[in-house]
Design an enzyme around this catalytic site. Structure first.
Site, PDB file in Angstrom:
ATOM      1  N   ASP A   1      37.233  54.165  32.161  1.00 29.66           N
ATOM      2  CA  ASP A   1      37.314  53.379  30.927  1.00 29.66           C
ATOM      3  C   ASP A   1      35.995  52.706  30.587  1.00 29.66           C
ATOM      4  OD1 ASP A   1      39.913  54.176  31.202  1.00 29.66           O
ATOM      5  OD2 ASP A   1      40.791  52.204  30.934  1.00 29.66           O
TER       6      ASP A   1
ATOM      7  N   ARG B   1      39.096  36.082  36.225  1.00 31.29           N
ATOM      8  CA  ARG B   1      38.474  36.303  34.918  1.00 31.29           C
ATOM      9  C   ARG B   1      37.449  35.232  34.526  1.00 31.29           C
ATOM     10  NH1 ARG B   1      39.524  40.989  36.313  1.00 31.29           N
ATOM     11  NH2 ARG B   1      41.334  42.062  35.430  1.00 31.29           N
TER      12      ARG B   1
ATOM     13  N   ASP C   1      44.213  39.839  29.610  1.00 31.55           N
ATOM     14  CA  ASP C   1      42.805  39.739  30.001  1.00 31.55           C
ATOM     15  C   ASP C   1      41.873  39.594  28.804  1.00 31.55           C
ATOM     16  OD1 ASP C   1      43.110  39.670  32.714  1.00 31.55           O
ATOM     17  OD2 ASP C   1      42.886  41.823  33.003  1.00 31.55           O
TER      18      ASP C   1
ATOM     19  N   SER D   1      48.473  51.552  36.975  1.00 30.06           N
ATOM     20  CA  SER D   1      47.168  50.909  36.854  1.00 30.06           C
ATOM     21  C   SER D   1      47.011  49.855  37.939  1.00 30.06           C
ATOM     22  CB  SER D   1      47.046  50.257  35.473  1.00 30.06           C
ATOM     23  OG  SER D   1      45.849  49.526  35.369  1.00 30.06           O
TER      24      SER D   1
END
Length: 410
Positions: A19, A99, A128, A182
């Protein structure tokens, strides 16, 4: 499009996977800008040099690969655990807490290299994107943010692979097939979502789990350990002083071996939908129980209850991406002020998915055996005092009952 967009240089949060590699090339083509890559080692357990080499092969001149494990645990994970933080009663926020650190370093790098934009690979459906961008704007309010998943037309894995092949982006063989779920991982946890996990009525297959063995496969004998705390943070295991990252890694090993830390949850995302996730937090699960155990003898009752009452709000702030907000800083100051006396040692048994406290001791303990004993307390506690205490607390109930409101009816 670079000149029209005004973007000349962008810092991309880059993993080296399919990605973000597609995003890298897409940014170069679509915006005509220079791309700087930033790859953080947060203990995800993957070799990061391939990410550097792939970025080089895609023409990137400025590449940042940084080991942030100690910073991650010391300045993000440990402060969160001082609050005994869980989201919706179960989730230990392993993805959420990573994050803000990634975002902070992205902004710092952007300012260091003179970039005018930052980019991330989060989709338009998840949390996210919110976490990254709230952090960006809190730290650099005029920054330009590029979120390719909200802009491009590469809406399927087939289109991503076609784009990669067309642009000579290396794709590993296992990426050509449909990934069964994922995965996101760091030193605190691993999360698995999507695909074969999207039906919450079905149990996850054992192939989903990466950080833990099953409780059924765990040893039939308990593992006994001690954890030492100083000002609310763990500092040693079995008497051995360890750095924050090494301590959490050791707890992860102990948790994995004893089948500890698995969670199957349907959570409420900030964007509004419900999602099913399989989380593994072996070390964090041990740490949570240990921290609550040492607090049980060192924290004043009302201080402990106040902490418990604000914890859900604090957890929600972290989950929603508001680490860099005034209210999170305010709550953190309150939480940290409570931890001065949270010192001592906790003894635990780890057994088939369970974390069992079997002892706790502290030089700052508020537990007084003279007061609580069932034997002769030699005047340490006057039981007659309880009569007036009870009658005063019952006064409003008695007044209500006298007015026909017996049993607390309105």
């Amino acid at each position: 499009m670079g000149k029209a967009s005004g973007i000349k240089k962008v810092v991309l949060a880059y993993s080296g996977g399919l990605d973000t590699s597609v995003i890298l090339r897409w940014l170069q083509e679509h915006y005509g800008c220079e791309v700087v890559t930033f790859t953080a080692d947060l203990g995800q357990g993957e070799e990061l040099e391939p990410a550097r080499r792939k970025a080089e092969s895609l023409g990137v001149k400025e590449i940042f690969v940084e080991d942030l494990r100690e910073t991650f645990v010391k300045d993000y994970v440990f402060p969160m655990f001082r609050a005994n933080t869980v989201y919706e009663g179960q989730y230990l926020l392993g993805t959420s807490i990573a994050r803000p650190l990634i975002s902070k370093r992205q902004i710092e790098i952007a300012e260091a290299v003179g970039a005018d934009a930052v980019a991330h690979g989060a989709t338009g459906k998840g949390n996210d994107q919110v976490r990254f961008e709230l952090a960006y704007y809190a730290l650099k309010p005029d920054v330009k943010v590029i979120a390719p998943w909200r802009e491009w037309d590469l809406t399927s894995r087939t289109k991503l692979l076609d784009f990669a092949e067309k642009n000579q982006i290396p794709v590993t063989k296992d990426k050509r097939g449909e990934a069964p779920f994922s995965v996101d991982a760091n030193l605190l946890h691993s999360s698995s979502e999507g695909k074969i996990l999207e039906d919450p009525s079905l149990p996850p297959d054992e192939i989903v789990f990466q950080r833990t063995i099953s409780p059924e496969a765990a040893p039939d004998k308990a593992t006994e350990i001690t954890i030492d705390f100083k000002h609310g943070d763990p500092v040693a295991i079995n008497g051995e002083a360890l750095s924050p990252a090494n301590l959490l890694a050791r707890l992860n090993e102990l948790g994995k071996a004893n089948g500890i830390g698995r969670l199957d949850i349907v959570e409420n995302r900030f964007v509004g939908m419900k999602s099913r996730g399989i989380y593994e937090t072996p070390g964090g699960t041990i740490l949570l129980q240990a921290h609550r155990s040492i607090e049980s003898i060192t924290l004043d009752r009302e201080a402990a209850h106040l902490k418990d009452s604000i914890m859900p709000r604090y957890a929600e702030l972290i989950y929603n991406g508001l680490w860099f907000s005034p209210e999170r800083h305010m709550l953190q100051a309150l939480i940290d002020s409570s931890q001065k006396s949270v010192n001592g040692r906790v003894r635990l048994k780890l057994y088939k998915g369970n974390v069992i406290c079997v002892g706790r001791e502290s030089p700052d303990s508020l537990y007084d055996a003279r007061v609580v004993t069932f034997e002769d307390d030699e005047g340490a506690y006057n039981q007659v005092d309880a009569q007036g205490f009870i009658r005063l607390n019952a006064l409003r109930l008695r007044l209500g009952a006298n007015k026909g409101r017996r049993g607390g009816t309105p």
